[in-house]
Design an enzyme around this catalytic site. Structure first.
Site, PDB file in Angstrom:
ATOM      1  N   LEU A  32       0.631  -1.173   0.154  1.00 19.96           N
ATOM      2  CA  LEU A  32       0.022   0.111  -0.023  1.00 19.96           C
ATOM      3  C   LEU A  32       0.847   1.384  -0.068  1.00 19.96           C
ATOM      4  O   LEU A  32       1.755   1.308   0.747  1.00 19.96           O
ATOM      5  CB  LEU A  32      -0.695   0.045   1.246  1.00 19.96           C
ATOM      6  CG  LEU A  32      -1.815  -1.150   1.416  1.00 19.96           C
ATOM      7  CD1 LEU A  32      -2.753  -1.096   2.729  1.00 19.96           C
ATOM      8  CD2 LEU A  32      -2.705  -1.234   0.157  1.00 19.96           C
ATOM      9  N   HIS A  36      -3.376   4.319  -2.633  1.00 18.37           N
ATOM     10  CA  HIS A  36      -4.241   3.150  -2.017  1.00 18.37           C
ATOM     11  C   HIS A  36      -5.084   4.101  -0.960  1.00 18.37           C
ATOM     12  O   HIS A  36      -6.339   4.145  -0.750  1.00 18.37           O
ATOM     13  CB  HIS A  36      -3.645   2.056  -1.329  1.00 18.37           C
ATOM     14  CG  HIS A  36      -2.922   1.498  -2.381  1.00 18.37           C
ATOM     15  ND1 HIS A  36      -1.880   0.704  -2.477  1.00 18.37           N
ATOM     16  CD2 HIS A  36      -3.625   0.293  -3.530  1.00 18.37           C
ATOM     17  CE1 HIS A  36      -1.418   0.080  -3.397  1.00 18.37           C
ATOM     18  NE2 HIS A  36      -2.443  -0.341  -4.098  1.00 18.37           N
ATOM     19  N   LYS A 156      -6.402   4.919 -12.495  1.00 23.32           N
ATOM     20  CA  LYS A 156      -4.965   4.655 -13.107  1.00 23.32           C
ATOM     21  C   LYS A 156      -5.123   3.566 -14.062  1.00 23.32           C
ATOM     22  O   LYS A 156      -4.538   3.455 -15.091  1.00 23.32           O
ATOM     23  CB  LYS A 156      -3.945   4.626 -12.087  1.00 23.32           C
ATOM     24  CG  LYS A 156      -2.758   4.357 -12.937  1.00 23.32           C
ATOM     25  CD  LYS A 156      -1.368   4.269 -12.102  1.00 23.32           C
ATOM     26  CE  LYS A 156      -1.050   2.953 -11.451  1.00 23.32           C
ATOM     27  NZ  LYS A 156      -0.592   1.808 -12.288  1.00 23.32           N
ATOM     28  N   LEU A 191       1.475   7.064  -8.786  1.00 27.41           N
ATOM     29  CA  LEU A 191       1.653   6.225  -7.810  1.00 27.41           C
ATOM     30  C   LEU A 191       1.499   4.653  -8.236  1.00 27.41           C
ATOM     31  O   LEU A 191       0.211   4.351  -8.541  1.00 27.41           O
ATOM     32  CB  LEU A 191       0.889   6.487  -6.240  1.00 27.41           C
ATOM     33  CG  LEU A 191       1.302   7.819  -5.971  1.00 27.41           C
ATOM     34  CD1 LEU A 191       0.777   8.217  -4.608  1.00 27.41           C
ATOM     35  CD2 LEU A 191       3.074   8.172  -5.911  1.00 27.41           C
TER      36      LEU A 191
END
Ligand code: PAF
Length: 293
Positions: A32, A36, A156, A191
């Site tokens: 994570l 997240h 994403k 990310l």
């Protein structure tokens, strides 16, 4: 207090008292990061203090190809629980099952799986055959196990989000699907748990993906071809050869024609070193013909 459930029985016990508000689920494969935790924060904001937030952590073998990184995929439950605790999002339940708990008898099962169909065979699906069948199979199972009112997924993974929306609509799954905008680092890189594989030099090259998308989006006023050309030029300058760079209709992922006008999605996938990264950006495209008509 966050309850940790490792089995279906523990999950049922953790969920036995229905929340006063709605139940939201955020599905993850662990490792994570702040992408997240932004999903988890969005979940808490959506359901409020009366609602219930469930996070699942499960590295799903069905969505990895035989030569992909299933064995190497980072797994550290304690670190993930610490990340969730530090996020301050007040997670009610974490479901972190073993493979056997989700797929009894694995690798002999599950025999019956969800098929993503045509949309699952293009773009990511063309490079990763069977990937989206595996994703949809686990997402459907986790929806059945957690029984949420709302499920949040990151934008994403745009093709994944589109396919989950289609599955929920096509199979009448009673859940609201919410997309959450991409979280980016200060250098623009989206990310991703796979960023952990990048060396410092590769990390610098990885910036070209988001830079290409920004250049493409800025060229939207000059039409679809200008978007594609501008994005391609940035990748070429960084010596990155994309698996694909495509400007698509967000609802079908079909490439838009040169005379397209309206919203579109610019998608890119490229290997940086040995790490495959994906990213995307919404683009408002002006049909260049319009200005001459
Ligand atoms: O996006 C992911 O992390 C995974 O594909 C998901 C949705 C958790 C299913 O394994």
């Amino acid at each position: 207090m966050t309850l940790l459930a490792r089995t279906r029985t523990e999950l049922d016990a953790a969920l036995s008292t229905p929340p006063r508000g709605r139940r939201a689920v955020v599905m993850t494969m662990g490792a994570l990061h702040s992408g997240h935790t932004s999903l988890v924060r969005a979940a808490r904001e959506l359901v409020g203090p009366e609602g219930q937030v469930v996070v699942t952590i499960f590295v799903n073998p069905l969505q990895f190809g035989p030569h992909e990184d299933f064995a190497q995929y980072p797994r550290d439950l304690d670190a993930d629980l610490a990340t969730l605790a530090a996020s301050g999002s007040d997670v009610d339940v974490v479901l972190a099952p073993e493979v056997d708990e989700v797929y009894p008898g694995y690798p002999d099962g599950p025999l019956v799986r969800v098929s993503a169909g045509r949309l699952g065979q293009v773009l990511e699906g063309a490079v990763r055959p069977g990937h989206f069948d595996g994703v949809l199979t686990v997402v459907l199972k986790l929806l059945h196990l957690v029984q949420p009112d709302v499920a949040l997924f990151g934008e994403k993974d745009a093709q994944q989000l589109l396919l989950i929306r289609r599955m929920v609509a096509d199979l009448d799954v009673p859940v609201d699907v919410v997309g959450v905008p991409i979280a980016r680092a200060d250098d623009g890189v989206a990310l991703s748990s796979r960023n952990a594989y990048l060396s410092p030099a590769e990390r610098a090259s990885a910036r070209a993906l988001s830079a290409a998308l920004r250049a493409g989006a800025a060229a939207g006023v000059d039409g679809a071809d200008a978007v594609r050309d501008a994005a391609r030029a940035v990748l070429a300058e960084a010596y990155l050869t994309p698996d694909y760079l495509t400007l698509v209709d967000p609802t079908t992922v079909d490439e838009v024609p040169s005379d397209h006008g309206g919203p579109a999605l610019l998608l890119v996938a490229a290997r940086v070193g040995t790490t495959r990264l994906i990213d995307n950006m919404a683009v408002q495209v002006t049909d260049p013909g319009e200005t001459h008509r």
